[in-house]
Design an enzyme around this catalytic site. Structure first.
Site, PDB file in Angstrom:
ATOM      1  CD  GLU A 125     -45.297 -27.199 -21.800  1.00 48.17           C
ATOM      2  OE1 GLU A 125     -44.660 -26.212 -22.191  1.00 48.17           O
ATOM      3  OE2 GLU A 125     -44.923 -27.910 -20.825  1.00 48.17           O
ATOM      4  CG  LEU A 142     -26.975 -11.893   3.791  1.00 49.42           C
ATOM      5  CD1 LEU A 142     -25.784 -12.294   2.933  1.00 49.42           C
ATOM      6  CD2 LEU A 142     -27.478 -10.503   3.402  1.00 49.42           C
ATOM      7  CD  GLU A 152     -29.327  -8.023   0.108  1.00 53.46           C
ATOM      8  OE1 GLU A 152     -29.365  -7.294   1.127  1.00 53.46           O
ATOM      9  OE2 GLU A 152     -30.032  -9.034  -0.014  1.00 53.46           O
ATOM     10  CB  ALA A 192     -21.343  -1.853  -5.755  1.00 52.76           C
TER      11      ALA A 192
END
Length: 544
Positions: A72, A233, A317, A323
């Site tokens: 702002e 990574l 990943e 997973a």
């Protein structure tokens, strides 16, 4: 519709379809602006601001990182005197630093007559504060989905939700927003026949992965990925934010040599079962790897730990063996395989009906107080009492060793640079100037820590002796310059202040209270000094 309760009311005008088109256009632009720093700074609440008169945009801005100039104020400085009587469009209610009113004050002082807000702030201690303040100052405030409703407005609201999805999920579920990335062949396999996953993804999708990494606080992999692929990574964008690497391994059956044990650019955390391979834990610690033990290692507990570290967004990943339990435990919110097909497993939370404001809490039950009375925790700038953080956006004007006054963007800039002040070496002097010019406290911290790790000989020899007093000097300057910060600090009298970093065991309180909490103790000592009380907090550590 009345925007004020118990006061003179201001009614929102009924907008025609063409006006809704324009409102939606400006709000979507604010959301696009809010996303501009993604990948260059660690994830944070995303704020964008557009100031316009009808179709004409006269000022824009976005929050680059926590502790930097708010969107702002940037927009007001850009539009200058043209802001008087104009409308400001915000993708989200202001609140990048709790305890700081810069954003709202900038809009009011510039003469903004109307503010259109995409969504209310999702964090309870910030929700509704800015809107109420603006309305008290007789600024008309319209909120998408409340005062403004139409199909076009609904589409604009979606863009506001998406750009701050990590913050919304974190507020609703108390774990970071988690994206599971995996590459899948058409026959349903997620690895090549060799067992390696690296080469079944297309180049385009791998570039997309680097982008996702840059948008994440941390990347999670399992032990199988470390053993088979030896990944780095990295984000590979040539600078800016580098996510933390997290390896989950119950047994610590991990190689002694791995790319992830190199902490020269970013940190690695290994999460494991309590008691697993203590000698290997010591070896990892000697390499600078942080080892965190869990009673029972599982995805939800690891994500709750990441929540405590202040993380907003996590990229998984990992292979199927990790997973599957991650999905089953409900910690995965979004999936994106190699074909770049993505989908949210849980809808983006609409927090408006479930998170009441502090005022509303008190009205429901006057005996409930919004914060713990005896211990006050602070960490990220947007947390309760976030202005106590070294990353808060409060510049210091403080004398140097020669008595000349210099301006530092934040306490963190001042602290990191002074590791190298006075060292007679061109590299050290250059480092001081680079840290001072860093665009954010996050970047200043990264520069200072990296230089200290790579070139320990450049750190001033008396650093460990003087760093506490130097920090106290900076804090005293900060809380003396800004009256509202001074008042905030004094309002905590009787409470213990704890810097809630779970990994900084010197300045922070640690994960289970094992940290020395020197930042909290210095603030308590400063509070006592302001109150005219004697204090020996630093000399006599508090048991927290």
């Amino acid at each position: 519709m009345s925007l004020l309760s118990g006061a003179t009311s201001i009614s929102s005008p009924i907008l025609c379809k063409s006006n809704h088109n324009l409102e939606a256009l400006h709000i979507r632009r604010a959301a696009d602006l809010a996303d501009k720093s993604a990948g260059f700074t660690s994830p944070h609440p995303n704020f964008g601001c557009v100031i316009a008169r009808g179709e004409t945009v006269i000022g824009e801005g976005f929050l680059y990182s926590q502790g930097t100039k708010c969107a702002e104020l940037q927009a007001v400085e850009s539009g200058r005197e043209l802001c008087n009587g104009a409308t400001a469009y915000l993708n989200m209610e202001p609140g990048d630093c709790h305890g700081d009113q810069t954003a709202v004050s900038a809009l009011i002082k510039a003469g903004i007559s109307r503010v259109v807000v995409g969504l209310r702030h999702p964090l309870r201690h910030l929700r509704g504060n800015a809107i109420r303040t603006l309305r008290r100052e007789r600024v008309q405030v319209d909120v998408l989905g409340e005062e403004l409703q139409s199909k076009m407005i609904e589409e604009a609201l979606k863009s506001c939700l998406i750009v701050n999805a990590p913050l919304l999920y974190r507020a609703a579920s108390r774990i970071p927003f988690s994206v599971l990335k995996y590459a899948m062949t058409l026959d349903g396999k997620i690895a090549a026949s060799s067992g390696h996953a690296s080469w079944i993804s297309s180049k385009l999708s791998r570039e997309r992965v680097f982008e996702l990494r840059g948008r994440s606080d941390a990347i999670v992999v399992g032990g199988n990925t470390v053993r088979r692929d030896d990944p780095r990574l990295t984000a590979r964008h040539g600078g800016g934010h580098l996510p933390v690497r997290i390896v989950m391994s119950q047994t610590l059956n991990l190689p002694e040599v791995a790319n992830l044990w190199d902490n020269s650019e970013t940190r690695t955390i290994v999460a494991t079962q309590r008691g697993a391979r203590k000698n290997f834990q010591k070896y990892l610690a000697s390499k600078g790897v942080e080892v965190v033990e869990f009673d029972i290692l599982n995805p939800r507990d690891v994500m709750e730990y990441c929540y405590d570290r202040g993380y907003l967004s996590i990229l998984w990943e990992c292979g199927g063996s990790l997973a599957a339990p991650a999905i089953a435990s409900g910690v995965i919110h979004k999936i994106g395989p190699d074909m770049l097909i993505s989908g949210y497993l849980h809808p983006i939370p609409d927090l408006s009906p479930v998170i009441p404001s502090v005022d509303e809490i008190s009205a429901i039950d006057p005996t409930v107080t919004p914060y713990e009375a005896s211990i006050i925790f602070f960490y990220k700038t947007w947390d309760p009492y976030g202005a106590f953080s070294n990353f808060s956006p409060h510049p210091l004007r403080i004398p140097d060793e020669n008595g000349d006054y210099l301006t530092w963007p934040t306490v963190e800039h001042y602290y990191q640079a002074h590791k190298f002040v006075g060292v007679n070496d061109p590299l050290a002097r250059d480092c001081v100037e680079q840290i001072k010019a860093a665009k954010s406290p996050e970047e200043a911290a990264r520069m200072g820590r990296t230089m200290q790790m790579r070139h320990p000989g450049l750190v001033r020899p008396d650093w460990n002796k003087i760093k506490i007093n130097l920090m106290y000097k900076a804090l005293k300057c900060k809380f003396s310059i800004y009256p509202h910060l001074n008042s905030m600090l004094l309002s905590t009298a009787g409470s213990v202040l704890v810097e809630a970093s779970p990994h900084d065991l010197f300045w922070g309180g640690g994960r289970e209270g094992e940290g020395l909490n020197y930042l909290g103790r210095l603030l308590m000592q400063l509070r006592s000094e302001f109150l005219g009380e004697s204090s020996t907090l630093v000399e006599n550590p508090i048991n927290l």
